[in-house]
Design a protein around this motif. Structure first.
Motif, PDB file in Angstrom:
ATOM      1  N   UNK A   1       0.806  -1.227   0.000  1.00  0.00           N
ATOM      2  CA  UNK A   1       0.000   0.000   0.000  1.00  0.00           C
ATOM      3  C   UNK A   1       0.837   1.275   0.000  1.00  0.00           C
ATOM      4  N   UNK A   2       2.174   1.163  -0.079  1.00  0.00           N
ATOM      5  CA  UNK A   2       2.987   2.370  -0.175  1.00  0.00           C
ATOM      6  C   UNK A   2       3.440   2.559  -1.623  1.00  0.00           C
ATOM      7  N   UNK A   3       3.831   3.760  -1.950  1.00  0.00           N
ATOM      8  CA  UNK A   3       4.124   4.105  -3.344  1.00  0.00           C
ATOM      9  C   UNK A   3       5.335   3.345  -3.873  1.00  0.00           C
ATOM     10  N   UNK A   4       5.324   2.966  -5.151  1.00  0.00           N
ATOM     11  CA  UNK A   4       6.485   2.308  -5.755  1.00  0.00           C
ATOM     12  C   UNK A   4       7.719   3.208  -5.650  1.00  0.00           C
ATOM     13  N   UNK A   5       8.861   2.589  -5.407  1.00  0.00           N
ATOM     14  CA  UNK A   5      10.098   3.361  -5.324  1.00  0.00           C
ATOM     15  C   UNK A   5      10.317   4.053  -4.004  1.00  0.00           C
ATOM     16  N   UNK A   6       9.497   3.739  -2.996  1.00  0.00           N
ATOM     17  CA  UNK A   6       9.618   4.413  -1.709  1.00  0.00           C
ATOM     18  C   UNK A   6      11.018   4.274  -1.116  1.00  0.00           C
ATOM     19  N   UNK A   7      11.661   3.133  -1.362  1.00  0.00           N
ATOM     20  CA  UNK A   7      12.978   2.879  -0.774  1.00  0.00           C
ATOM     21  C   UNK A   7      14.057   3.811  -1.308  1.00  0.00           C
ATOM     22  N   UNK A   8      13.786   4.480  -2.414  1.00  0.00           N
ATOM     23  CA  UNK A   8      14.774   5.417  -2.966  1.00  0.00           C
ATOM     24  C   UNK A   8      14.349   6.871  -2.770  1.00  0.00           C
ATOM     25  N   UNK A   9      13.234   7.105  -2.090  1.00  0.00           N
ATOM     26  CA  UNK A   9      12.688   8.464  -1.984  1.00  0.00           C
ATOM     27  C   UNK A   9      12.966   9.104  -0.631  1.00  0.00           C
ATOM     28  N   UNK A  10      13.493  10.357  -0.672  1.00  0.00           N
ATOM     29  CA  UNK A  10      13.510  11.176   0.525  1.00  0.00           C
ATOM     30  C   UNK A  10      12.235  12.023   0.498  1.00  0.00           C
ATOM     31  N   UNK A  11      12.187  13.121   1.220  1.00  0.00           N
ATOM     32  CA  UNK A  11      10.901  13.827   1.315  1.00  0.00           C
ATOM     33  C   UNK A  11      10.457  14.571   0.050  1.00  0.00           C
ATOM     34  N   UNK A  12      11.337  15.243  -0.709  1.00  0.00           N
ATOM     35  CA  UNK A  12      10.816  15.985  -1.867  1.00  0.00           C
ATOM     36  C   UNK A  12       9.973  15.151  -2.842  1.00  0.00           C
TER      37      UNK A  12
END
Length: 436
Positions: free
Chosen positions: A250-261
């Motif tokens: 249920x979390x967005x794809x690519x979350x593991x590479x995303x910081x806040x922006x």
């Protein structure tokens, strides 16, 4: 940072005002140089300059504001090497332990700071180092709440969650029931910045870890710490958080590479329906998404309680200043009712998120009830990261592990958390705060 620490400790030992050094010859009329950790030319700099101008008008004391964001610590270390630190640094409360360890800040005599008796205790406690002494004057606070797409709630015929089970159910509905009505499977329940950059995965996870009764490190009766990432409560919280990515998805794809922006963008672009975040993004989302499109609610209760991450900013009185009276006066003005209200004024160019002065009613400055909700959450459920000598390696190590567990669903949670505890043991030992 190791080089910066060495430079700063050399500064302190050379008698420029650091720990164990003599005080610089004083000049109460000397202008104050203030460094603010914020983007040059941005709203933060405008807010700082507004506060400095008001202070000058009230006291006649001049303050020169410099906004720095990139390489802030490196530039501060360079000034330390030159034995010419700015008089005041406005920086995150979480930097206290590091700055004290570097020997570049002086101890704060609260009796010399006008209005310090009006500070909220949680904010003041975050300004105390492991030695029990105060090294910062808090001027702003913030805590996390849950943003939810209001129109999506209506579409899936559900209400705002009050516990974790309801939160997962809502996240699944947002992911599977096409809440934006475009006929595509392109929405997700929860926005998660799970990058290792600056420890974001750990920073975000803390809102869930503490509510589950878990912890990163646990303070012992002797004031020292033990790692706590393999306790039953922490393991359960980690499994629950990881399942959002690996089981319910249920979390967005690519979350593991995303910081806040980029994570912010998923919420305002209508790709995610919930986001756990502080109040500082409301002005942005009101403009980009629309105030009528989302609600702000208190975090759903976890297995233990509703504890969330609290953060803030502090006025640091730098070692070696020629105008300690001016330093004290500025800190007192920043926490005064007048200074706090000036810091909160405006739609964007404000520097005080939530007031730390207990006499200031945020509702009289910002009538929007969402701000009061954030203030209530901070006072009732906010928790700061511990003021250990250096929190950064703890946050980074835990972020690396949380990130890896989200990125690789095949990793064994228990094994990874036990390995993490060993790393934390080493970190705590290096800082001289490991419990036997």
């Amino acid at each position: 940072m190791a080089a910066g620490v060495g430079i700063a400790l050399t500064l302190a030992a050379c008698g420029s005002g650091g720990a164990g050094a003599g005080k610089a010859e004083q000049d109460p009329s000397a202008p104050l140089e203030l460094w603010a950790r914020t983007t040059p030319g941005g709203d933060g700099e405008k807010g700082m300059k507004k506060l400095a101008a008001a202070f000058e008008a009230a006291t006649g004391k001049k303050v020169e504001v410099t906004a720095i964001f990139d390489d802030f610590e490196t530039k501060l270390s360079q000034r330390a090497a030159q034995k010419d630190l700015p008089d005041i640094v406005m920086n995150d409360s979480s930097q206290l332990g590091t700055m004290v360890s570097q020997g570049i800040v002086r101890e704060v005599d609260l009796s010399a700071i006008k209005g310090s008796d009006q500070l909220l205790e949680p904010a003041l406690a975050a300004a105390r180092a492991t030695d029990g002494k105060t090294y910062g004057v808090p001027y702003s606070a913030q805590a996390s709440a849950l943003l939810i797409r209001k129109d999506w709630l209506k579409k899936v015929n559900l209400t705002a969650p009050t516990n974790w089970d309801q939160m997962v159910a809502l996240a699944k509905a947002f992911t599977t029931q096409d809440p934006d009505g475009n006929g595509k499977a392109d929405t997700y329940g929860l926005a998660v910045p799970a990058s290792t950059k600056r420890g974001y995965a750990s920073w975000y996870f803390s809102n869930f870890l503490w509510a589950a009764g878990g912890d990163f490190i646990a303070k012992q009766a002797d004031g020292k710490y033990k790692p706590a990432m393999s306790t039953a409560e922490t393991v359960a919280a980690t499994r629950w958080f990881r399942d959002l990515a690996c089981t319910s998805k249920v979390i967005q794809p690519g979350a593991a590479t995303m910081d806040t922006p980029p994570t912010n963008e998923t919420f305002e672009a209508g790709k995610t329906g919930m986001y756990v975040v502080g109040p500082y993004l409301m002005p942005r989302f009101d403009s980009s998404l629309g105030k009528d499109k989302y609600d702000v609610v208190a975090m759903p209760k976890g297995p233990k309680d509703s504890t969330v991450l609290a953060e803030g900013g502090s006025v640091y009185l730098m070692a070696g200043s020629k105008n300690e009276a001016g330093q004290n006066a500025f800190a007192g003005y920043a926490i005064s009712a007048e200074g706090q209200k000036i810091g909160m004024e405006g739609e964007k160019a404000f520097i005080v998120q939530l007031p730390v002065n207990k006499t200031v009613d945020i509702a009289t400055v910002r009538p929007d009830p969402r701000w009061k909700l954030y203030a209530d959450v901070y006072r009732e459920h906010g928790r700061y990261a511990p003021s250990i000598p250096n929190w950064t390696p703890v946050r980074q190590s835990t972020a690396d592990t949380v990130n890896a567990l989200i990125a690789d669903c095949g990793l064994d949670v228990d094994a990874e958390l036990k390995k993490l505890d060993q790393k934390l043991t080493d970190t705590l030992s290096q800082q001289g705060i490991s419990a036997s």
